[in-house]
Design an enzyme around this catalytic site. Structure first.
Site, PDB file in Angstrom:
ATOM      1  N   ASP A  62      -8.707  -1.440  -8.253  1.00 42.98           N
ATOM      2  CA  ASP A  62      -8.103  -1.648  -6.924  1.00 42.98           C
ATOM      3  C   ASP A  62      -7.418  -3.106  -6.873  1.00 42.98           C
ATOM      4  O   ASP A  62      -6.493  -3.199  -6.400  1.00 42.98           O
ATOM      5  CB  ASP A  62      -9.023  -1.373  -5.738  1.00 42.98           C
ATOM      6  CG  ASP A  62      -8.290  -1.306  -4.506  1.00 42.98           C
ATOM      7  OD1 ASP A  62      -7.246  -0.992  -4.344  1.00 42.98           O
ATOM      8  OD2 ASP A  62      -8.995  -1.461  -3.446  1.00 42.98           O
ATOM      9  N   SER A 117       2.814   4.450  -2.727  1.00 48.18           N
ATOM     10  CA  SER A 117       2.394   5.159  -3.959  1.00 48.18           C
ATOM     11  C   SER A 117       2.356   4.539  -5.269  1.00 48.18           C
ATOM     12  O   SER A 117       1.826   5.045  -6.208  1.00 48.18           O
ATOM     13  CB  SER A 117       3.089   6.429  -3.930  1.00 48.18           C
ATOM     14  OG  SER A 117       4.553   6.210  -4.298  1.00 48.18           O
ATOM     15  N   HIS A 141       0.952  -1.137   0.113  1.00 48.01           N
ATOM     16  CA  HIS A 141      -0.197   0.123   0.064  1.00 48.01           C
ATOM     17  C   HIS A 141       0.744   1.244   0.017  1.00 48.01           C
ATOM     18  O   HIS A 141       0.812   2.020   0.959  1.00 48.01           O
ATOM     19  CB  HIS A 141      -0.847  -0.201   0.966  1.00 48.01           C
ATOM     20  CG  HIS A 141      -2.056  -1.055   1.061  1.00 48.01           C
ATOM     21  ND1 HIS A 141      -2.124  -2.223   1.637  1.00 48.01           N
ATOM     22  CD2 HIS A 141      -3.270  -0.845   0.249  1.00 48.01           C
ATOM     23  CE1 HIS A 141      -3.241  -2.925   1.481  1.00 48.01           C
ATOM     24  NE2 HIS A 141      -3.854  -2.207   0.467  1.00 48.01           N
TER      25      HIS A 141
HETATM   26  N1  LIG Z   1      -3.034  -9.967  -5.121  1.00 52.03           N
HETATM   27  C1  LIG Z   1      -3.761 -10.144  -3.926  1.00 52.03           C
HETATM   28  N2  LIG Z   1      -3.698 -11.132  -3.248  1.00 52.03           N
HETATM   29  C2  LIG Z   1      -4.346 -11.152  -2.099  1.00 52.03           C
HETATM   30  N3  LIG Z   1      -4.976  -9.942  -1.573  1.00 52.03           N
HETATM   31  C3  LIG Z   1      -4.826  -8.920  -2.442  1.00 52.03           C
HETATM   32  C4  LIG Z   1      -4.341  -8.738  -3.598  1.00 52.03           C
HETATM   33  N4  LIG Z   1      -4.452  -7.598  -4.131  1.00 52.03           N
HETATM   34  C5  LIG Z   1      -5.139  -7.081  -3.363  1.00 52.03           C
HETATM   35  N5  LIG Z   1      -5.645  -7.579  -2.114  1.00 52.03           N
HETATM   36  C6  LIG Z   1      -6.401  -7.477  -0.971  1.00 52.03           C
HETATM   37  O1  LIG Z   1      -7.429  -6.636  -1.670  1.00 52.03           O
HETATM   38  C7  LIG Z   1      -7.770  -5.644  -0.775  1.00 52.03           C
HETATM   39  C8  LIG Z   1      -8.461  -4.430  -1.509  1.00 52.03           C
HETATM   40  O2  LIG Z   1      -8.661  -3.413  -0.561  1.00 52.03           O
HETATM   41  P1  LIG Z   1      -7.154  -3.008   0.330  1.00 52.03           P
HETATM   42  O3  LIG Z   1      -6.395  -1.978  -0.509  1.00 52.03           O
HETATM   43  O4  LIG Z   1      -7.547  -2.554   1.716  1.00 52.03           O
HETATM   44  O5  LIG Z   1      -6.255  -4.125   0.744  1.00 52.03           O
HETATM   45  C9  LIG Z   1      -6.317  -5.275  -0.419  1.00 52.03           C
HETATM   46  C10 LIG Z   1      -5.529  -6.603  -0.300  1.00 52.03           C
HETATM   47  O6  LIG Z   1      -6.016  -6.887   1.053  1.00 52.03           O
END
Ligand SMILES: Nc1ncnc2c1ncn2[C@@H]1O[C@@H]2COP(=O)(O)O[C@H]2[C@H]1O
Length: 472
Positions: A359, A211, A209
């Site tokens: 996302d 930029s 998480h």
């Molecule tokens: N490749 C991935 N594998 C597992 N979880 C993911 C992946 N990409 C995104 N996520 C999950 O999807 C969520 C979307 O919301 P968040 O960005 O809060 O947190 C993200 C991660 O927890």
């Protein structure tokens, strides 16, 4: 001397006494030039030293810590960060002027040393080397931007070529592509400074998480905005909103999930009443930057309020725990064939769905990019798990490196979260891109099914993450 401002945000769990703010706001700069909308640096620092809060509940407090950068303005405009940083903390000590200025000088030096060490430590170049990047790397980055609308756009490479400035460079490019600066009468300097603040509002030490993820989501959003169903119906407001939401949707992410914040009784959890805690925080942080930057301050107040609400509805939709709610509504619309893109409500709903797809689109990218994201996200999960274990808390689901692997997590994430969403998105768009994403997703699912146990994260060499946090 010319002056630029960078304003990282600190979210505080308590109100800050007014005198502290006014002291912060009263920082005087030695520079004489005035670059921002005719205001002097003193006026700007005053304005930016203010608290931002939500006008309705007045609970979300932010305080701006001033971090004034002195350097060559032109290089800032190009996206490089040649600057000196001044630590203003010494101004709050109430010491005599002489003593304070000595301390100021010392802390200024130590802060600069800290920043340089920290950059070297993280493997990025210090400002002394940036002039080299200007010519060689930025040329290539510019070249890459010609293909910014292609699905295999390599954001990792772009981030390296821009020396970690991918979010600023990419978003500026998209604003220019859509002519948003002219359409909304935006001040280009304010826009640039806003985007730099946003970029710096992401924690570069988060493996996922950060930029770079925001830049990736913004690039994906741009691809979706090109889809005929959207491009033929979206207004300029919709486009402005979509790009802003994509760029800010995870702003100030702490690198742990909501569960962690709840378990640890974090102040954000009570501030947002345990509801979409992180997403509310991202939204309020984005609002705070938006208001502070004055980017939209020339627009009618009703438009700004509407914009802020819509921004909230988009960012809040990215709460993954609300996935089923959005998916069932989307499915129902598609079954009834009643989506009408001339309705503002329906367009907003489609933008929510587009942002949700952007996302979590990383499993739908080509394998070389997708696996990088998989390692980054797992690394962040496992780091949270390590902290939980160290504090003798239950380790959150997916966060235990001893019982999970990248492959296990990816297989279930793709099957249960990504696939159902992208199948419906392809139903809605029915375009080469939407089917191409499904194709990559299937390849990646197969890849992880074949990867097996040897892909345990403990042994994985993660080279794709933007920054490897200290101690790894
Ligand atoms: N490749 C991935 N594998 C597992 N979880 C993911 C992946 N990409 C995104 N996520 C999950 O999807 C969520 C979307 O919301 P968040 O960005 O809060 O947190 C993200 C991660 O927890």
């Amino acid at each position: 001397m010319e002056v630029c401002y960078q304003l990282p945000v600190l979210a505080l769990d308590r109100a800050v006494p007014k005198h502290v703010l006014s002291r912060r706001g009263a920082i005087s700069l030695t520079s004489s030039s005035c670059l921002f909308g005719g205001r002097s640096p003193r006026q700007l620092s005053k304005r930016r030293g203010a608290i931002s809060y939500d006008s309705i509940d007045q609970t979300a407090l932010y305080i701006r810590m001033l971090d004034v950068r002195l350097g060559n303005f032109r290089s800032e405009i190009r996206g490089s960060t040649s600057h000196l940083c001044v630590d203003f903390r010494s101004l709050h000590s109430g010491e005599s002027e002489d003593h304070a200025s000595n301390r100021k000088q010392r802390s200024k030096l130590s802060l600069q040393m800290y920043l340089q060490c920290s950059r070297s430590f993280h493997g990025t170049l210090t400002f002394r080397h940036l002039h080299l990047l200007d010519q060689v790397y930025y040329g290539q980055a510019k070249c890459m931007l010609q293909r910014v609308g292609t699905w295999n756009f390599d954001i990792f490479l772009f981030d390296r070529l821009t020396n970690g400035e991918s979010l600023v460079c990419l978003t500026l490019e998209l604003f220019c592509k859509y002519g948003l600066i002219e359409l909304f009468g935006l001040d280009p300097l304010r826009l640039h400074s806003f985007l730099v603040r946003i970029q710096e509002g992401y924690r570069s030490r988060n493996p996922y998480h950060n930029s770079l993820h925001a830049a990736d989501v913004t690039q994906a959003m741009y691809c979706y905005l090109q889809e005929p169903k959207l491009s033929e119906s979206l207004t300029s407001w919709d486009i402005l909103l979509a790009l802003l939401a994509a760029a800010t949707h995870d702003l100030e992410h702490p690198g742990v999930n909501q569960n962690f914040l709840l378990k640890n009784d974090h102040f954000l959890a009570s501030l947002y009443q345990k509801n979409s805690v992180l997403e509310n925080h991202h939204w309020k942080s984005a609002l705070s930057h938006l208001r502070e930057s004055g980017l939209l301050s020339h627009l009618p107040i009703e438009d700004r309020h509407r914009m802020e609400e819509r921004l909230g509805s988009l960012i809040l939709a990215t709460d993954i725990s609300r996935q089923n709610e959005f998916l069932s509504r989307f499915k129902a619309h598609l079954d009834r064939k009643d989506l009408n893109m001339s309705s503002p409500e329906h367009r907003q709903f489609i933008l929510q769905m587009a942002l949700k797809c952007a996302d979590i689109c990383n499993p739908c990218r080509p394998n070389s990019l997708s696996t990088c994201w998989s390692h980054c996200v797992t690394k962040e999960f496992f780091q949270q798990g390590d902290v939980e274990r160290a504090h003798r808390h239950d380790v959150s689901p997916l966060c235990d490196r001893h019982s999970n692997s990248v492959a296990i997590i990816q297989k279930s994430f793709i099957s249960y979260v990504v696939e159902p969403l992208f199948v419906q998105w392809a139903r809605f768009c029915d375009t080469p891109l939407s089917h191409c994403m499904l194709g990559y997703m299937k390849q990646n699912k197969k890849y992880w099914s074949n990867a097996g146990q040897e892909d345990l994260m403990d042994n994985a060499q993660t080279t794709c993450c933007k920054v490897l946090p200290r101690g790894t």
